[in-house]
Motif scaffolding. Sequence first.
Motif, PDB file in Angstrom:
ATOM      1  N   ALA A  52     -16.740  47.970  48.397  1.00 15.40           N
ATOM      2  CA  ALA A  52     -15.574  48.443  49.145  1.00 15.40           C
ATOM      3  C   ALA A  52     -14.944  47.297  49.911  1.00 15.40           C
ATOM      4  CB  ALA A  52     -15.972  49.564  50.107  1.00 15.40           C
ATOM      5  N   ALA A  53     -13.645  47.418  50.160  1.00 14.62           N
ATOM      6  CA  ALA A  53     -12.903  46.494  51.025  1.00 14.62           C
ATOM      7  C   ALA A  53     -11.885  47.337  51.773  1.00 14.62           C
ATOM      8  CB  ALA A  53     -12.219  45.416  50.190  1.00 14.62           C
ATOM      9  N   PHE A  54     -11.963  47.326  53.091  1.00 15.85           N
ATOM     10  CA  PHE A  54     -11.073  48.185  53.864  1.00 15.85           C
ATOM     11  C   PHE A  54     -10.848  47.594  55.259  1.00 15.85           C
ATOM     12  CE2 PHE A  54     -15.420  49.617  54.411  1.00 15.85           C
ATOM     13  CZ  PHE A  54     -15.547  49.798  55.777  1.00 15.85           C
ATOM     14  N   PRO A  55      -9.759  48.002  55.933  1.00 15.18           N
ATOM     15  CA  PRO A  55      -9.489  47.523  57.284  1.00 15.18           C
ATOM     16  C   PRO A  55     -10.357  48.286  58.286  1.00 15.18           C
ATOM     17  CG  PRO A  55      -7.713  48.948  56.560  1.00 15.18           C
ATOM     18  CD  PRO A  55      -8.665  48.831  55.406  1.00 15.18           C
ATOM     19  N   ARG A  56     -11.135  47.565  59.018  1.00 12.76           N
ATOM     20  CA  ARG A  56     -12.200  48.160  59.830  1.00 12.76           C
ATOM     21  C   ARG A  56     -11.730  49.157  60.880  1.00 12.76           C
ATOM     22  NH1 ARG A  56     -16.684  44.503  63.005  1.00 12.76           N
ATOM     23  NH2 ARG A  56     -17.717  46.161  64.178  1.00 12.76           N
ATOM     24  N   TYR A  57     -10.675  48.855  61.574  1.00 16.68           N
ATOM     25  CA  TYR A  57     -10.280  49.673  62.719  1.00 16.68           C
ATOM     26  C   TYR A  57      -9.181  50.674  62.402  1.00 16.68           C
ATOM     27  CZ  TYR A  57     -12.770  45.842  64.974  1.00 16.68           C
ATOM     28  OH  TYR A  57     -13.713  44.901  65.314  1.00 16.68           O
ATOM     29  N   HIS A  58      -8.772  50.755  61.143  1.00 17.95           N
ATOM     30  CA  HIS A  58      -7.679  51.645  60.761  1.00 17.95           C
ATOM     31  C   HIS A  58      -8.200  53.042  60.427  1.00 17.95           C
ATOM     32  CE1 HIS A  58      -5.632  47.927  60.678  1.00 17.95           C
ATOM     33  NE2 HIS A  58      -4.667  48.241  59.831  1.00 17.95           N
ATOM     34  N   PRO A  59      -7.381  54.063  60.626  1.00 18.19           N
ATOM     35  CA  PRO A  59      -7.744  55.388  60.112  1.00 18.19           C
ATOM     36  C   PRO A  59      -7.728  55.375  58.589  1.00 18.19           C
ATOM     37  CG  PRO A  59      -5.506  55.390  60.987  1.00 18.19           C
ATOM     38  CD  PRO A  59      -6.099  54.067  61.352  1.00 18.19           C
ATOM     39  N   ARG A  60      -8.416  56.324  57.997  1.00 14.65           N
ATOM     40  CA  ARG A  60      -8.613  56.347  56.545  1.00 14.65           C
ATOM     41  C   ARG A  60      -7.299  56.291  55.776  1.00 14.65           C
ATOM     42  NH1 ARG A  60      -8.740  55.677  52.122  1.00 14.65           N
ATOM     43  NH2 ARG A  60     -10.070  56.481  50.447  1.00 14.65           N
ATOM     44  N   TRP A  61      -6.273  56.959  56.264  1.00 13.25           N
ATOM     45  CA  TRP A  61      -5.020  57.012  55.512  1.00 13.25           C
ATOM     46  C   TRP A  61      -4.319  55.661  55.459  1.00 13.25           C
ATOM     47  CZ3 TRP A  61      -1.326  55.627  58.933  1.00 13.25           C
ATOM     48  CH2 TRP A  61      -1.499  55.965  60.279  1.00 13.25           C
TER      49      TRP A  61
END
Length: 274
Positions: free
Chosen positions: A235-244
């Motif tokens: 996975a790669a995602f922005p840590r502090y962002h909400p899921r959407w």
Amino acid sequence: MARSADRTLTRVRVVSRTPTARLARRATLRRSARLLGEFRFEQSDPDRFYGALAHDTALLIDDLYRDVTGQTLFGATVLDVGGGPGYYAKEFAELGAGYYAVEPDPTEMHAAGLPPAGAVRGSGMALPIRTDAVDVCFSSNVAEHVPRPWSMAAEMLRVTRPGGLMVLSYTVWLGPFGGHETGPWHYLGGERAARRYRRRHGREPKNRYGRSLFEVRAGDGLRWAAGAVGADLVAAFPRYHPRWAWPVVRVPGLREVATSNLVLVLAPTDARHR
């Protein structure tokens, strides 16, 4: 050439069907607002800020480990690269994990007055840990503070056993927090921002550009993860962002300014030893 590479990155294969299902349920706008509120206290009340960050990080690692391995962290060996003054130890102990940390700076190790049990002094770019030694190796907001972050990432991968999990989370340079206490002036150049801070406050910033703060971009991490030998990018995602808001990571250019902190989750495989 760079544009072509960015297009390739948007097609990086993610191997798990639901790699962040548990985390996704917690990645709400309320959580994002709460964490954002804690950032105000990084300089004035570090115990409050780093305590809240450590709690959230432990839950994040636990969520990911459960999703990917189907197991809890109870009994797992966890290595924290750049563990700092020990805020994370209590959080992982409460989850039943065996927590260890590597920290290069003795001053940082003792900054909070906490006992550095399970911590050793060493460089993240040459970890004093044997290969395949730990179940989880993670690093939180450290990669932007070392001159060779991808050497550190490779070392983290080396010490994580196949079937385990490596989690690298770092502050993106062009994001809103890229300059740390010198922001938002880092958008005009890191050295310029550091000089402005010195003029304004009469001292050097804690995170000095070119010495203890470096430009690390989202694309850098995605390129490294895509080429990592013997590991699958989970996975790669922005840590502090909400899921959407997670899909911003897939958009070249936008991800550099909209991703304040990028999380890369990799699962080592036996292919490293072939």
